[in-house]
Motif scaffolding. Sequence first.
Motif, PDB file in Angstrom:
ATOM      1  N   LYS A 149       0.848  -1.183   0.000  1.00 38.71           N
ATOM      2  CA  LYS A 149       0.000   0.000   0.000  1.00 38.71           C
ATOM      3  C   LYS A 149       0.886   1.236   0.000  1.00 38.71           C
ATOM      4  O   LYS A 149       2.003   1.211   0.493  1.00 38.71           O
ATOM      5  CB  LYS A 149      -0.910   0.010   1.222  1.00 38.71           C
ATOM      6  N   ASN A 150       0.338   2.314  -0.544  1.00 43.83           N
ATOM      7  CA  ASN A 150       1.048   3.586  -0.595  1.00 43.83           C
ATOM      8  C   ASN A 150       0.378   4.624   0.284  1.00 43.83           C
ATOM      9  O   ASN A 150      -0.846   4.758   0.264  1.00 43.83           O
ATOM     10  CB  ASN A 150       1.093   4.122  -2.024  1.00 43.83           C
ATOM     11  N   ILE A 151       1.209   5.354   1.004  1.00 44.73           N
ATOM     12  CA  ILE A 151       0.749   6.484   1.800  1.00 44.73           C
ATOM     13  C   ILE A 151       1.143   7.755   1.059  1.00 44.73           C
ATOM     14  O   ILE A 151       2.319   7.967   0.761  1.00 44.73           O
ATOM     15  CB  ILE A 151       1.373   6.485   3.201  1.00 44.73           C
ATOM     16  N   CYS A 152       0.156   8.592   0.773  1.00 42.79           N
ATOM     17  CA  CYS A 152       0.421   9.893   0.176  1.00 42.79           C
ATOM     18  C   CYS A 152       0.632  10.879   1.319  1.00 42.79           C
ATOM     19  O   CYS A 152      -0.251  11.054   2.161  1.00 42.79           O
ATOM     20  CB  CYS A 152      -0.763  10.332  -0.676  1.00 42.79           C
ATOM     21  N   VAL A 153       1.790  11.483   1.353  1.00 45.31           N
ATOM     22  CA  VAL A 153       2.106  12.452   2.406  1.00 45.31           C
ATOM     23  C   VAL A 153       2.090  13.850   1.801  1.00 45.31           C
ATOM     24  O   VAL A 153       2.854  14.151   0.886  1.00 45.31           O
ATOM     25  CB  VAL A 153       3.466  12.153   3.071  1.00 45.31           C
ATOM     26  N   PHE A 154       1.194  14.679   2.319  1.00 45.82           N
ATOM     27  CA  PHE A 154       1.141  16.095   1.961  1.00 45.82           C
ATOM     28  C   PHE A 154       2.034  16.826   2.949  1.00 45.82           C
ATOM     29  O   PHE A 154       1.828  16.734   4.169  1.00 45.82           O
ATOM     30  CB  PHE A 154      -0.279  16.640   2.067  1.00 45.82           C
ATOM     31  N   THR A 214      11.911   6.189  -7.163  1.00 43.05           N
ATOM     32  CA  THR A 214      11.505   4.952  -7.811  1.00 43.05           C
ATOM     33  C   THR A 214      10.754   5.277  -9.091  1.00 43.05           C
ATOM     34  O   THR A 214      10.958   4.649 -10.131  1.00 43.05           O
ATOM     35  CB  THR A 214      10.598   4.131  -6.861  1.00 43.05           C
ATOM     36  N   LYS A 215       9.879   6.290  -8.989  1.00 47.03           N
ATOM     37  CA  LYS A 215       9.112   6.753 -10.152  1.00 47.03           C
ATOM     38  C   LYS A 215       8.869   8.244  -9.989  1.00 47.03           C
ATOM     39  O   LYS A 215       8.457   8.690  -8.918  1.00 47.03           O
ATOM     40  CB  LYS A 215       7.781   6.011 -10.257  1.00 47.03           C
ATOM     41  N   PHE A 216       9.151   8.998 -11.032  1.00 42.68           N
ATOM     42  CA  PHE A 216       8.865  10.435 -11.049  1.00 42.68           C
ATOM     43  C   PHE A 216       7.950  10.697 -12.223  1.00 42.68           C
ATOM     44  O   PHE A 216       8.249  10.311 -13.356  1.00 42.68           O
ATOM     45  CB  PHE A 216      10.141  11.264 -11.197  1.00 42.68           C
ATOM     46  N   GLU A 217       6.825  11.322 -11.944  1.00 50.18           N
ATOM     47  CA  GLU A 217       5.872  11.613 -13.002  1.00 50.18           C
ATOM     48  C   GLU A 217       5.690  13.123 -13.123  1.00 50.18           C
ATOM     49  O   GLU A 217       5.323  13.787 -12.156  1.00 50.18           O
ATOM     50  CB  GLU A 217       4.535  10.930 -12.707  1.00 50.18           C
ATOM     51  N   MET A 218       5.973  13.631 -14.313  1.00 48.26           N
ATOM     52  CA  MET A 218       5.778  15.046 -14.593  1.00 48.26           C
ATOM     53  C   MET A 218       4.402  15.196 -15.252  1.00 48.26           C
ATOM     54  O   MET A 218       4.070  14.461 -16.178  1.00 48.26           O
ATOM     55  CB  MET A 218       6.864  15.577 -15.518  1.00 48.26           C
ATOM     56  N   VAL A 219       3.603  16.135 -14.733  1.00 48.22           N
ATOM     57  CA  VAL A 219       2.247  16.350 -15.229  1.00 48.22           C
ATOM     58  C   VAL A 219       2.094  17.806 -15.676  1.00 48.22           C
ATOM     59  O   VAL A 219       2.978  18.629 -15.451  1.00 48.22           O
ATOM     60  CB  VAL A 219       1.199  15.979 -14.156  1.00 48.22           C
ATOM     61  N   ASP A 220       0.961  18.130 -16.267  1.00 46.96           N
ATOM     62  CA  ASP A 220       0.745  19.460 -16.822  1.00 46.96           C
ATOM     63  C   ASP A 220       0.239  20.489 -15.818  1.00 46.96           C
ATOM     64  O   ASP A 220       0.429  21.680 -16.016  1.00 46.96           O
ATOM     65  CB  ASP A 220      -0.237  19.390 -17.999  1.00 46.96           C
ATOM     66  N   GLU A 224      -3.878  17.903 -12.152  1.00 49.33           N
ATOM     67  CA  GLU A 224      -3.445  16.576 -12.579  1.00 49.33           C
ATOM     68  C   GLU A 224      -2.525  15.948 -11.528  1.00 49.33           C
ATOM     69  O   GLU A 224      -2.579  14.743 -11.276  1.00 49.33           O
ATOM     70  CB  GLU A 224      -2.732  16.664 -13.931  1.00 49.33           C
ATOM     71  N   ARG A 225      -1.693  16.774 -10.889  1.00 48.38           N
ATOM     72  CA  ARG A 225      -0.814  16.273  -9.822  1.00 48.38           C
ATOM     73  C   ARG A 225      -1.631  15.642  -8.708  1.00 48.38           C
ATOM     74  O   ARG A 225      -1.369  14.520  -8.276  1.00 48.38           O
ATOM     75  CB  ARG A 225       0.018  17.419  -9.261  1.00 48.38           C
ATOM     76  N   LYS A 226      -2.654  16.356  -8.238  1.00 51.55           N
ATOM     77  CA  LYS A 226      -3.465  15.842  -7.136  1.00 51.55           C
ATOM     78  C   LYS A 226      -4.222  14.584  -7.544  1.00 51.55           C
ATOM     79  O   LYS A 226      -4.337  13.647  -6.747  1.00 51.55           O
ATOM     80  CB  LYS A 226      -4.413  16.930  -6.623  1.00 51.55           C
ATOM     81  N   GLN A 227      -4.690  14.541  -8.782  1.00 57.13           N
ATOM     82  CA  GLN A 227      -5.388  13.341  -9.254  1.00 57.13           C
ATOM     83  C   GLN A 227      -4.445  12.139  -9.293  1.00 57.13           C
ATOM     84  O   GLN A 227      -4.808  11.052  -8.856  1.00 57.13           O
ATOM     85  CB  GLN A 227      -5.999  13.576 -10.642  1.00 57.13           C
ATOM     86  N   LYS A 228      -3.235  12.336  -9.816  1.00 55.67           N
ATOM     87  CA  LYS A 228      -2.259  11.234  -9.880  1.00 55.67           C
ATOM     88  C   LYS A 228      -1.862  10.768  -8.472  1.00 55.67           C
ATOM     89  O   LYS A 228      -1.740   9.570  -8.220  1.00 55.67           O
ATOM     90  CB  LYS A 228      -1.007  11.662 -10.651  1.00 55.67           C
ATOM     91  N   MET A 229      -1.643  11.737  -7.577  1.00 61.50           N
ATOM     92  CA  MET A 229      -1.292  11.374  -6.201  1.00 61.50           C
ATOM     93  C   MET A 229      -2.421  10.546  -5.591  1.00 61.50           C
ATOM     94  O   MET A 229      -2.172   9.539  -4.916  1.00 61.50           O
ATOM     95  CB  MET A 229      -0.988  12.623  -5.383  1.00 61.50           C
ATOM     96  N   ILE A 258      -8.593  16.649  -0.897  1.00 65.20           N
ATOM     97  CA  ILE A 258      -8.829  15.219  -0.686  1.00 65.20           C
ATOM     98  C   ILE A 258      -9.963  15.001   0.311  1.00 65.20           C
ATOM     99  O   ILE A 258     -10.745  14.052   0.180  1.00 65.20           O
ATOM    100  CB  ILE A 258      -7.521  14.481  -0.297  1.00 65.20           C
ATOM    101  N   VAL A 259     -10.110  15.906   1.290  1.00 65.12           N
ATOM    102  CA  VAL A 259     -11.236  15.826   2.226  1.00 65.12           C
ATOM    103  C   VAL A 259     -12.536  16.154   1.492  1.00 65.12           C
ATOM    104  O   VAL A 259     -13.561  15.495   1.708  1.00 65.12           O
ATOM    105  CB  VAL A 259     -11.026  16.749   3.445  1.00 65.12           C
TER     106      VAL A 259
END
Length: 178
Positions: free
Chosen positions: A2-7, A79-85, A89-94, A117-118
């Motif tokens: 599982k992945n934890i998204c840390v803001f 491990t993976k870096f994703e560049m978005v527009d 889009e960043r928040k959706q990918k996260m 996210i809330v």
Amino acid sequence: MKNICVFCGSAKGNGETYLNLAREIGEKMVDLNYGLVYGGASIGVMGQIADSVLEKNGSVIGVMPKSLVNWEVEHKNLTKFEMVDSMHERKQKMYDYSDIFLAIPGGMGTLDELCEIVTWAQLQYHRKPIYLLNHEGFFTHLINHLEHAVKEGFLKPHHMKLIKVVDSAEDFFEDLKI
């Protein structure tokens, strides 16, 4: 896994307390077999949490808009870096990469990500757990504001329960075991 998204912040904050918190969270994530999803920066609290996960050979996914790559200094060793527009889009990918959300001290970007996210949870777009780590009272004023919004009728009491407030990294990881 599982992945934890840390803001968290791209700044380091005053003193070492926030960097130490990020290090503690990152190390414990790897120990408990969680991957990290975050904003992709190599600086500040963001960089510290990524580095601490990577130092223990953990998985780190960073997501950053093109416009911030040079400004925010993207992390080159993920491990993976994703560049978005865009930030949207960043928040959706996260969100897509994550199973759990954790907000730790940061600035406006951290608050923006937490609030969005809330809001998505409030609108029932997801049921993923959301945590707010109130390290040394950092978010106490925000929590008080949200409680005031409930009292004044702008936030429903059950929506306040979408955010699980914890006071320490230890409390956060203990709660994940439940």
